[in-house]
Design a protein around this motif. Structure first.
Motif, PDB file in Angstrom:
ATOM      1  N   ASN A   1       7.366 -49.332  -6.062  1.00 57.00           N
ATOM      2  CA  ASN A   1       6.499 -48.268  -6.584  1.00 57.00           C
ATOM      3  C   ASN A   1       5.591 -47.660  -5.512  1.00 57.00           C
ATOM      4  OD1 ASN A   1       4.918 -50.532  -6.385  1.00 57.00           O
ATOM      5  ND2 ASN A   1       3.808 -50.185  -8.304  1.00 57.00           N
ATOM      6  N   SER A   2       5.763 -48.083  -4.241  1.00 59.76           N
ATOM      7  CA  SER A   2       5.110 -47.373  -3.136  1.00 59.76           C
ATOM      8  C   SER A   2       5.791 -46.017  -2.904  1.00 59.76           C
ATOM      9  CB  SER A   2       5.189 -48.188  -1.839  1.00 59.76           C
ATOM     10  OG  SER A   2       4.387 -49.342  -1.934  1.00 59.76           O
ATOM     11  N   PHE A   3       6.961 -45.835  -3.534  1.00 62.07           N
ATOM     12  CA  PHE A   3       7.737 -44.594  -3.356  1.00 62.07           C
ATOM     13  C   PHE A   3       8.055 -43.971  -4.713  1.00 62.07           C
ATOM     14  CE2 PHE A   3       8.601 -47.607   0.043  1.00 62.07           C
ATOM     15  CZ  PHE A   3       8.173 -46.869   1.150  1.00 62.07           C
ATOM     16  N   PRO A   4       7.024 -43.423  -5.391  1.00 60.35           N
ATOM     17  CA  PRO A   4       7.245 -42.916  -6.754  1.00 60.35           C
ATOM     18  C   PRO A   4       8.279 -41.795  -6.806  1.00 60.35           C
ATOM     19  CG  PRO A   4       5.005 -42.417  -5.963  1.00 60.35           C
ATOM     20  CD  PRO A   4       5.626 -43.338  -4.969  1.00 60.35           C
ATOM     21  N   GLN A   5       8.393 -41.015  -5.721  1.00 59.73           N
ATOM     22  CA  GLN A   5       9.364 -39.912  -5.747  1.00 59.73           C
ATOM     23  C   GLN A   5      10.802 -40.446  -5.736  1.00 59.73           C
ATOM     24  OE1 GLN A   5       7.469 -40.818  -3.278  1.00 59.73           O
ATOM     25  NE2 GLN A   5       8.703 -40.920  -1.408  1.00 59.73           N
ATOM     26  N   ILE A   6      10.982 -41.692  -5.271  1.00 62.48           N
ATOM     27  CA  ILE A   6      12.329 -42.285  -5.228  1.00 62.48           C
ATOM     28  C   ILE A   6      12.569 -43.168  -6.454  1.00 62.48           C
ATOM     29  CG2 ILE A   6      13.953 -43.691  -3.881  1.00 62.48           C
ATOM     30  CD1 ILE A   6      12.243 -43.103  -1.384  1.00 62.48           C
ATOM     31  N   PHE A   7      11.611 -44.058  -6.734  1.00 63.53           N
ATOM     32  CA  PHE A   7      11.839 -45.085  -7.761  1.00 63.53           C
ATOM     33  C   PHE A   7      10.951 -44.916  -9.001  1.00 63.53           C
ATOM     34  CE2 PHE A   7      12.575 -47.226  -3.567  1.00 63.53           C
ATOM     35  CZ  PHE A   7      13.952 -47.332  -3.675  1.00 63.53           C
ATOM     36  N   GLN A   8      10.250 -43.758  -9.087  1.00 61.84           N
ATOM     37  CA  GLN A   8       9.259 -43.554 -10.154  1.00 61.84           C
ATOM     38  C   GLN A   8       8.251 -44.712 -10.136  1.00 61.84           C
ATOM     39  OE1 GLN A   8      12.732 -42.676 -10.920  1.00 61.84           O
ATOM     40  NE2 GLN A   8      11.922 -40.747 -10.188  1.00 61.84           N
ATOM     41  N   ASP A   9       7.923 -45.244 -11.324  1.00 62.15           N
ATOM     42  CA  ASP A   9       6.917 -46.313 -11.295  1.00 62.15           C
ATOM     43  C   ASP A   9       7.549 -47.695 -11.441  1.00 62.15           C
ATOM     44  OD1 ASP A   9       7.779 -45.984 -13.812  1.00 62.15           O
ATOM     45  OD2 ASP A   9       5.826 -45.535 -14.721  1.00 62.15           O
ATOM     46  N   ARG A  10       8.858 -47.799 -11.124  1.00 58.43           N
ATOM     47  CA  ARG A  10       9.516 -49.106 -11.259  1.00 58.43           C
ATOM     48  C   ARG A  10       8.993 -50.088 -10.220  1.00 58.43           C
ATOM     49  NH1 ARG A  10      15.938 -48.781 -12.378  1.00 58.43           N
ATOM     50  NH2 ARG A  10      15.605 -51.033 -12.264  1.00 58.43           N
ATOM     51  N   THR A  11       8.707 -51.303 -10.683  1.00 59.76           N
ATOM     52  CA  THR A  11       8.199 -52.324  -9.756  1.00 59.76           C
ATOM     53  C   THR A  11       9.210 -53.455  -9.586  1.00 59.76           C
ATOM     54  OG1 THR A  11       7.198 -53.496 -11.597  1.00 59.76           O
ATOM     55  CG2 THR A  11       5.794 -51.914 -10.433  1.00 59.76           C
ATOM     56  N   ASP A  12      10.371 -53.334 -10.238  1.00 63.30           N
ATOM     57  CA  ASP A  12      11.289 -54.483 -10.300  1.00 63.30           C
ATOM     58  C   ASP A  12      12.459 -54.379  -9.334  1.00 63.30           C
ATOM     59  OD1 ASP A  12      12.299 -52.243 -11.635  1.00 63.30           O
ATOM     60  OD2 ASP A  12      13.569 -53.474 -12.941  1.00 63.30           O
ATOM     61  N   ILE A  13      12.445 -53.392  -8.443  1.00 66.79           N
ATOM     62  CA  ILE A  13      13.601 -53.212  -7.551  1.00 66.79           C
ATOM     63  C   ILE A  13      13.358 -54.013  -6.272  1.00 66.79           C
ATOM     64  CG2 ILE A  13      15.022 -51.543  -6.299  1.00 66.79           C
ATOM     65  CD1 ILE A  13      14.092 -49.459  -8.378  1.00 66.79           C
ATOM     66  N   GLN A  14      14.235 -54.955  -5.996  1.00 64.98           N
ATOM     67  CA  GLN A  14      14.013 -55.823  -4.823  1.00 64.98           C
ATOM     68  C   GLN A  14      14.293 -55.066  -3.530  1.00 64.98           C
ATOM     69  OE1 GLN A  14      16.080 -59.620  -4.547  1.00 64.98           O
ATOM     70  NE2 GLN A  14      14.488 -60.423  -3.210  1.00 64.98           N
ATOM     71  N   CYS A  15      13.587 -55.503  -2.492  1.00 60.80           N
ATOM     72  CA  CYS A  15      13.688 -54.867  -1.182  1.00 60.80           C
ATOM     73  C   CYS A  15      14.344 -55.848  -0.208  1.00 60.80           C
ATOM     74  CB  CYS A  15      12.263 -54.548  -0.748  1.00 60.80           C
ATOM     75  SG  CYS A  15      12.119 -53.979   0.932  1.00 60.80           S
TER      76      CYS A  15
END
Length: 475
Positions: free
Chosen positions: A295-309
């Motif tokens: 969610n540091s990249f709202p333009q890419i992932f919107q407000d999702r916080t569950d995508i692993q890096c």
């Protein structure tokens, strides 16, 4: 190998032993006192040179608790005590006194990461349906954190994204800087996932003698070299911290969350900061940590916080992400996974990594074919013998030969590399012939990079660096 100008070849082993202890103290006090990088580097070089003279005189490595003439102590803390003396690795300094380079197996134990073994490489091959990259086959990416978890998710059609970065300290990048990007491009291609690349121009402004405009200018110029590696513009966002942090509330909110959960004591312990470091340096690690959270990249992932890096990087960057992984669960985010690479050795030998500030230690992406040839022939440390007769009889040492090390990074053909290793080790191939092979690999590689770099206009760089949606097929 020629002895260093300052070492005294006629000193007795005991004098050398005492000089090493004194020099070690000096290095420690310079680091604690926040001396300039050049001052520390020159003191460390002197320390390594004294240790090499000691080894030449005594036939064994210097051990802090074992003066010459005394039997080695049997205490169990011996190896650890000398280890700290031998290899020094943090995000700003990489030094070892071994000509073979850093002992990566010991580093895995010290950092608490996991070795990338054959089983994991086979699993990556099964998941992607692609032959593993030569960096995996040859142990150049050698250590990981939670890569199995990323593969579990990927096999269950769950998304992840890639994050890597670059500290733009000068306009010119060298071949060593390309290692994480070559590998990250391969990961992006085989897994078909989005990628964010952080340009830490703020860090370089804080650590180096640069103006803000210079630091930002280097970030844009370095971004062009990174783009020239062939990244997909539809799946890649490159950002300057100075530029992006002011326009992304998602990013800045995460920086502040991280800052709240890390104490000054912790960063002192992890990064060696002292009371005289600027508050900018002390708070910077939170900025390098923030891109690990989607969610540091709202333009890419919107407000999702569950995508692993997943973060491919050189192992000297690991302290930042140990801190990040410690904070993640406390602020409700998944821990980033990591893939660590070895260091790309300086031309003069694997005791240090290649540095952009020393033109003779590096092959730059701007070097001409002639400069490449001269640098390799003149500066690349050789594992060959002193005379042709000795070399033919005893063979060369691939473990310390820089030209051979570079071929392990850049020569794609495994069979050809193995043949060179056998020929050089047996003495059938001479140092000049080995250097010629390397020159013939590097010249076209860099010329092709330069041609692609020419195609990258300011407009293309701007497009890569504009916050926008990226294309990917996540559920």
């Amino acid at each position: 190998m020629a002895s260093m100008p300052n070492s005294e070849p006629c000193a007795s082993p005991l004098e050398l032993f005492n000089s090493i202890a004194t020099q070690g103290e000096l290095v420690r006090s310079l680091k604690a006192g926040n001396a300039s990088k050049d001052e520390i580097d020159s003191a460390v070089k002197m320390l390594l040179s004294l240790k090499m003279s000691y080894k030449a005189a005594m036939g064994e490595d210097y051990k802090a608790d074992c003066p010459p003439g005394n039997p080695a102590p049997t205490s169990n803390h011996g190896p650890d005590a000398t280890e700290a003396e031998e290899d020094f690795v943090d995000p700003w300094t990489v030094q070892t006194s071994s000509a073979k380079g850093i002992d990566y197996d010991k580093l895995i134990v010290r950092f608490g990461s996991s070795k990338i073994d054959k089983e994991l490489i086979n699993r990556i091959e099964r998941a992607t349906g692609q032959r593993p990259h030569r960096f995996l086959r040859r142990g150049i990416f050698f250590s990981h954190r939670d890569m199995n978890q990323v593969l579990d998710a990927y096999e269950n059609k769950k998304p992840f994204y890639l994050y890597t970065g670059r500290g733009p300290s000068s306009e010119a990048m060298h071949v060593g800087h390309l290692i994480p990007f070559i590998f990250t491009k391969w990961l992006q291609d085989v897994f078909n996932v989005p990628l964010v690349i952080q340009m830490t121009d703020d860090e370089k402004y804080l650590w180096k003698d640069l103006t803000l405009d210079q630091a930002y200018g280097y970030a844009v110029e370095n971004a062009k070299d990174i783009i020239a590696c062939g990244f997909d513009i539809n799946k890649t966002f490159i950002f300057s911290d100075l530029d992006y942090m002011g326009m992304s509330s998602g990013f800045y909110k995460n920086v502040v969350k991280i800052q709240k959960h890390v104490t000054f004591n912790q960063v002192k312990g992890i990064f060696g900061f002292t009371d005289s470091d600027s508050i900018g340096k002390i708070s910077f690690p939170a900025i390098q940590a923030a891109p690990s959270f989607s969610n540091s990249f709202p333009q890419i992932f919107q407000d999702r916080t569950d995508i692993q890096c997943l973060i491919p990087c050189a192992i000297d960057q690991d302290p930042y992400f140990r801190m990040t992984r410690d904070v993640a669960p406390r602020i409700g985010y998944p821990k980033p996974a990591l893939l660590h690479s070895t260091f790309f050795p300086a031309l003069q030998g694997a005791q240090t990594k290649m540095s952009a500030s020393d033109p003779n230690s590096s092959i730059f992406l701007t070097d001409t074919a002639k400069q490449i040839k001269t640098k390799v022939n003149k500066h690349a440390f050789s594992g060959g013998r002193d005379t042709i007769e000795e070399h033919r009889q005893f063979g060369g040492n691939c473990d310390v030969d820089v030209s051979f090390m570079y071929l392990t990074f850049f020569l794609e053909d495994d069979d050809k590399l193995e043949q060179i290793r056998k020929d050089y080790t047996s003495g059938a191939m001479l140092t000049g012939e080995l250097k010629k092979v390397l020159i013939e690999v590097l010249q076209p590689l860099i010329a092709e990079h330069q041609a692609r770099r020419k195609e990258v206009t300011d407009e293309i760089a701007k497009e890569f660096m504009t916050p926008r949606e990226l294309s990917f097929d996540f559920q």
